[in-house]
Design a protein around this motif. Structure first.
Motif, PDB file in Angstrom:
ATOM      1  N   ILE A 167       0.861  -1.187   0.000  1.00 54.07           N
ATOM      2  CA  ILE A 167       0.000   0.000   0.000  1.00 54.07           C
ATOM      3  C   ILE A 167       0.895   1.234   0.000  1.00 54.07           C
ATOM      4  O   ILE A 167       1.536   1.554   0.994  1.00 54.07           O
ATOM      5  CB  ILE A 167      -0.964   0.019   1.204  1.00 54.07           C
ATOM      6  CG1 ILE A 167      -1.899  -1.179   1.115  1.00 54.07           C
ATOM      7  CG2 ILE A 167      -1.750   1.331   1.232  1.00 54.07           C
ATOM      8  CD1 ILE A 167      -2.977  -1.242   2.145  1.00 54.07           C
ATOM      9  N   GLY A 168       0.915   1.870  -1.150  1.00 56.05           N
ATOM     10  CA  GLY A 168       1.681   3.095  -1.314  1.00 56.05           C
ATOM     11  C   GLY A 168       0.748   4.292  -1.344  1.00 56.05           C
ATOM     12  O   GLY A 168      -0.460   4.162  -1.098  1.00 56.05           O
ATOM     13  N   PRO A 169       1.288   5.451  -1.687  1.00 58.21           N
ATOM     14  CA  PRO A 169       0.484   6.677  -1.681  1.00 58.21           C
ATOM     15  C   PRO A 169      -0.754   6.619  -2.591  1.00 58.21           C
ATOM     16  O   PRO A 169      -1.827   7.062  -2.198  1.00 58.21           O
ATOM     17  CB  PRO A 169       1.456   7.758  -2.155  1.00 58.21           C
ATOM     18  CG  PRO A 169       2.815   7.207  -1.868  1.00 58.21           C
ATOM     19  CD  PRO A 169       2.698   5.716  -1.979  1.00 58.21           C
ATOM     20  N   ALA A 170      -0.610   6.075  -3.796  1.00 59.95           N
ATOM     21  CA  ALA A 170      -1.746   6.038  -4.731  1.00 59.95           C
ATOM     22  C   ALA A 170      -2.857   5.118  -4.215  1.00 59.95           C
ATOM     23  O   ALA A 170      -4.034   5.481  -4.230  1.00 59.95           O
ATOM     24  CB  ALA A 170      -1.286   5.581  -6.110  1.00 59.95           C
ATOM     25  N   ARG A 171      -2.491   3.941  -3.756  1.00 60.12           N
ATOM     26  CA  ARG A 171      -3.506   3.007  -3.257  1.00 60.12           C
ATOM     27  C   ARG A 171      -4.137   3.544  -1.976  1.00 60.12           C
ATOM     28  O   ARG A 171      -5.341   3.416  -1.762  1.00 60.12           O
ATOM     29  CB  ARG A 171      -2.885   1.637  -3.016  1.00 60.12           C
ATOM     30  CG  ARG A 171      -3.943   0.604  -2.714  1.00 60.12           C
ATOM     31  CD  ARG A 171      -3.489  -0.797  -2.926  1.00 60.12           C
ATOM     32  NE  ARG A 171      -3.323  -1.052  -4.346  1.00 60.12           N
ATOM     33  CZ  ARG A 171      -2.450  -1.919  -4.852  1.00 60.12           C
ATOM     34  NH1 ARG A 171      -1.681  -2.618  -4.056  1.00 60.12           N
ATOM     35  NH2 ARG A 171      -2.353  -2.104  -6.139  1.00 60.12           N
ATOM     36  N   LEU A 172      -3.341   4.167  -1.127  1.00 58.49           N
ATOM     37  CA  LEU A 172      -3.877   4.746   0.103  1.00 58.49           C
ATOM     38  C   LEU A 172      -4.895   5.844  -0.217  1.00 58.49           C
ATOM     39  O   LEU A 172      -5.954   5.926   0.415  1.00 58.49           O
ATOM     40  CB  LEU A 172      -2.749   5.304   0.969  1.00 58.49           C
ATOM     41  CG  LEU A 172      -3.170   5.914   2.299  1.00 58.49           C
ATOM     42  CD1 LEU A 172      -3.872   4.887   3.180  1.00 58.49           C
ATOM     43  CD2 LEU A 172      -1.955   6.476   3.022  1.00 58.49           C
ATOM     44  N   THR A 173      -4.610   6.646  -1.225  1.00 53.63           N
ATOM     45  CA  THR A 173      -5.552   7.690  -1.638  1.00 53.63           C
ATOM     46  C   THR A 173      -6.867   7.075  -2.095  1.00 53.63           C
ATOM     47  O   THR A 173      -7.944   7.560  -1.747  1.00 53.63           O
ATOM     48  CB  THR A 173      -4.945   8.548  -2.763  1.00 53.63           C
ATOM     49  OG1 THR A 173      -3.772   9.191  -2.259  1.00 53.63           O
ATOM     50  CG2 THR A 173      -5.920   9.595  -3.265  1.00 53.63           C
ATOM     51  N   ALA A 174      -6.797   5.982  -2.850  1.00 54.81           N
ATOM     52  CA  ALA A 174      -8.016   5.312  -3.323  1.00 54.81           C
ATOM     53  C   ALA A 174      -8.800   4.699  -2.170  1.00 54.81           C
ATOM     54  O   ALA A 174     -10.021   4.794  -2.116  1.00 54.81           O
ATOM     55  CB  ALA A 174      -7.652   4.243  -4.350  1.00 54.81           C
TER      56      ALA A 174
END
Length: 174
Positions: free
Chosen positions: A148-155
């Motif tokens: 879980i990186g920044p993009a997935r966390l945002t989603a």
């Protein structure tokens, strides 16, 4: 006479084809239900004012306990003796696809793997890692889960919630 009939049939066919061609194409059917509160009762979606809010309104026998947005209940099992409780006989959660379509918030500390998989970008392996990493204080704590990186966390932030250990409600919404 035969030529006139054939000519009329041809004109009628062309008119039907032209009408079909000129009619705007129907948009893709995308079913999204706008429910602030939804509960599935005996396999039927009940939304907002039609949705029961507690066990007593379903069983009618003095049992108590609040229902949550996204719960799925089966009356025959839920209302037969005992003390109904979330996760108990007749009381579960909707399927992940239904939770996703209804945009039901997912509690990271309590959700099943299926519920977690209803969130964007979360598959079976990430759901397992999220469960193993519990408890979480905020949705941002998911950053410590491998994958879980920044993009997935945002989603995920769109639907992910963390309920305080006291059960008082969401401690953060974003």
């Amino acid at each position: 006479m035969v030529r006139v009939g054939a000519g009329l049939a041809l004109i009628a066919a062309l008119a039907v084809a032209l009408a079909a061609w000129l009619r705007p194409a129907a948009p893709e059917l995308l079913v999204r239900v706008a429910c602030e509160f939804a509960v599935e009762v005996d396999g039927v979606l009940r939304c907002d004012d039609e949705a029961p809010r507690d066990v007593a309104s379903v069983c009618g026998d003095g049992t108590s306990g609040p229902l949550s947005h996204g719960d799925a209940i089966v009356r025959a099992s839920l209302c037969t003796g005992g003390s109904p409780r979330p996760g108990g006989l007749g009381w579960g959660r909707m399927r992940g696809d239904d939770l996703e379509a209804l945009a039901v918030p997912v509690d990271l500390n309590r959700a099943s793997a299926s519920e977690l998989e209803s969130m964007p970008g979360i598959g079976p392996e990430l759901a397992r890692r999220i469960i193993e990493g519990r408890p979480y204080s905020t949705v941002d704590d998911l950053k410590r889960v491998r994958g879980i990186g920044p993009a997935r966390l945002t989603a995920v932030r769109q639907r992910g919630r963390v309920t305080t250990t006291s059960g008082q409600g969401p401690s953060d919404r974003f």
